[in-house]
Write a protein that holds these residues in place. Structure first.
Motif, mmCIF file in Angstrom:
data_model
loop_
_atom_site.group_PDB
_atom_site.id
_atom_site.type_symbol
_atom_site.label_atom_id
_atom_site.label_comp_id
_atom_site.label_asym_id
_atom_site.label_seq_id
_atom_site.Cartn_x
_atom_site.Cartn_y
_atom_site.Cartn_z
ATOM 1 N N TRP A 106 31.381 7.757 33.666
ATOM 2 C CA TRP A 106 31.457 7.159 34.866
ATOM 3 C C TRP A 106 32.881 6.309 34.853
ATOM 4 N N GLN A 107 33.235 6.033 33.649
ATOM 5 C CA GLN A 107 34.473 5.244 33.440
ATOM 6 C C GLN A 107 35.554 5.762 34.477
ATOM 7 N N SER A 108 35.681 6.850 34.707
ATOM 8 C CA SER A 108 36.808 7.610 35.588
ATOM 9 C C SER A 108 36.602 7.263 36.993
ATOM 10 N N TYR A 127 28.756 -1.729 35.604
ATOM 11 C CA TYR A 127 27.450 -1.666 35.698
ATOM 12 C C TYR A 127 27.068 -0.957 37.195
ATOM 13 N N PHE A 128 27.814 -1.728 38.191
ATOM 14 C CA PHE A 128 27.757 -1.038 39.624
ATOM 15 C C PHE A 128 28.041 0.444 39.466
ATOM 16 N N THR A 129 29.125 0.654 38.856
ATOM 17 C CA THR A 129 29.577 2.068 39.233
ATOM 18 C C THR A 129 28.868 3.123 38.439
ATOM 19 N N ARG A 130 28.312 2.831 37.034
ATOM 20 C CA ARG A 130 27.606 3.718 36.361
ATOM 21 C C ARG A 130 26.106 3.855 37.163
ATOM 22 N N THR A 141 25.882 12.707 38.881
ATOM 23 C CA THR A 141 24.690 13.137 37.948
ATOM 24 C C THR A 141 24.337 12.255 36.884
ATOM 25 N N LEU A 142 23.435 12.744 36.223
ATOM 26 C CA LEU A 142 22.799 11.706 34.985
ATOM 27 C C LEU A 142 23.759 11.854 33.717
ATOM 28 N N ASP A 143 24.181 13.074 33.727
ATOM 29 C CA ASP A 143 25.114 13.240 32.770
ATOM 30 C C ASP A 143 26.408 12.313 32.862
ATOM 31 N N GLU A 144 26.779 12.115 34.155
ATOM 32 C CA GLU A 144 27.922 11.279 34.319
ATOM 33 C C GLU A 144 27.850 9.745 33.834
ATOM 34 N N TYR A 157 43.592 9.585 41.707
ATOM 35 C CA TYR A 157 42.474 9.819 42.477
ATOM 36 C C TYR A 157 42.766 9.770 43.870
ATOM 37 N N LYS A 158 43.984 9.360 44.188
ATOM 38 C CA LYS A 158 44.430 9.300 46.034
ATOM 39 C C LYS A 158 43.597 7.968 46.311
#
Ligand SMILES: [Zn+2]
Length: 332
Positions: free
Chosen positions: A235-237, A217-220, A226-229, A266-267
């Protein structure tokens, strides 16, 4: 003689004042009583138990002096698998109101049984799910219970708490409503502050690795660009963890390898331990990365996922502290 009469009158006035104040305040409780003994002492206050310290913090801010409140699950203990210990049943039976998170957070069998059989249990996450089901995340058909890590969602628990307290104490209606409004505003303001703060971090740095999957939830809410993400599961990535929704699950080599791959992709330079979860899985990941010649750091500052932590007095401080740790690490 006149002086003596005046002094005597002053003494009587002082004694009357002391007796008046004692009558207003009731007899103070002896200092040696424990928190539980004080909580269980009969008075006119509403007796409230919350399962977690995170819920208890909001209940305390809304209920103030009109309630006596305790949390069942002590600091640093895992709420996912918590089973009742000696004295817990008495606390739950004595409570006029119980607030729990629901969404399958409290899945220890003995606790779940008691929660289901108390006449006034309010599962705050379940109430939010009924109101705004589209906001609840699922993982393998299990609801993600960590709604408190998105302040915009957690603000939704205020109204059900206010309503439950009014039901138990109708005379306090205007007090609870006023307090509830203040608490909701403070959570909404915190939500905006964290969004603004983490927007300053470059997008490519916002990839969060923690011990268990508490920060979805924090990540999202706070790490997407962006809203799309935020609404299309992209957001899961931006987050990964070796342990699932509950840190009591079995850890597999596959889960560890997935996080190692994520770190390479993602380094990621720093991974974050949590205050109520063992760091074993993160150390394992660190050593596998090192074998492959990739140096990653385990942050010295622990995030708080399921508990308030020793540095935070309130829910708002805990969440702000988490955001600050990420900001300071990623901005450097
Ligand atoms: Zn958790």
């Amino acid at each position: 003689m006149r002086y003596i009469i005046l002094s005597f009158s002053a003494l009587l006035l002082l004694l009357s004042l002391i007796l008046f104040l004692q009558g207003r305040q009731g007899h103070p409780l002896p200092n040696h009583l424990s928190k539980i003994e004080k909580w269980i002492t009969p008075n006119n206050r509403v007796k409230v138990v919350s399962t977690t310290a995170i819920i208890d913090s909001i209940v305390e801010q809304i209920g103030g002096e009109r309630i006596d409140h305790i949390s069942l699950i002590e600091e640093s203990m895992d709420p996912h698998s918590y089973e009742l210990v000696k004295g817990d049943s008495e606390k739950l039976s004595f409570a006029q109101i119980i607030f729990c998170n629901g969404l399958n957070l409290e899945h220890g069998a003995s606790l779940r049984y008691q929660l289901q059989h108390h006449p006034n249990t309010f599962a705050l996450g379940d109430i939010i799910q009924k109101k705004i089901p589209e906001k609840i995340l699922f993982n393998q058909n299990q609801p993600d219970p960590h709604i408190w890590l998105d302040a915009s969602l957690w603000a939704e628990v205020v109204d059900p708490i206010v309503q439950a307290l009014i039901m138990a104490d109708p005379e306090g209606k205007s007090y609870y409503e006023t307090q509830g409004e203040k608490v909701k505003n403070s959570i909404v303001n915190l939500d905006k502050t964290i969004r603004d703060q983490l927007k300053m971090i470059p997008s490519e740095k916002k990839h969060l690795v923690t011990s268990h999957s508490a920060f979805n939830y924090f990540t999202r809410r706070y790490l997407t660009e962006t809203l799309d993400e935020a609404i299309n599961d992209q957001w899961q990535s931006r987050c990964s963890s070796p342990e699932g929704l509950a840190p009591d699950g079995q850890l597999s080599c596959f889960d560890i390898q997935c996080v190692v791959n994520y770190i390479f992709q993602y380094k990621v330079k720093t991974i974050f331990p949590e205050s109520n979860v063992s760091q074993d899985s993160l150390r394992k990941i660190q050593s596998i990365c090192l074998e492959k010649g990739f140096l990653i750091e385990i942050s010295k500052n622990m995030l708080h996922s399921d508990t308030l932590g020793s540095f935070s007095q309130t829910y708002q401080e805990m969440l702000a502290n988490n955001a600050n740790i990420l900001y300071q690490t990623w901005i450097s």
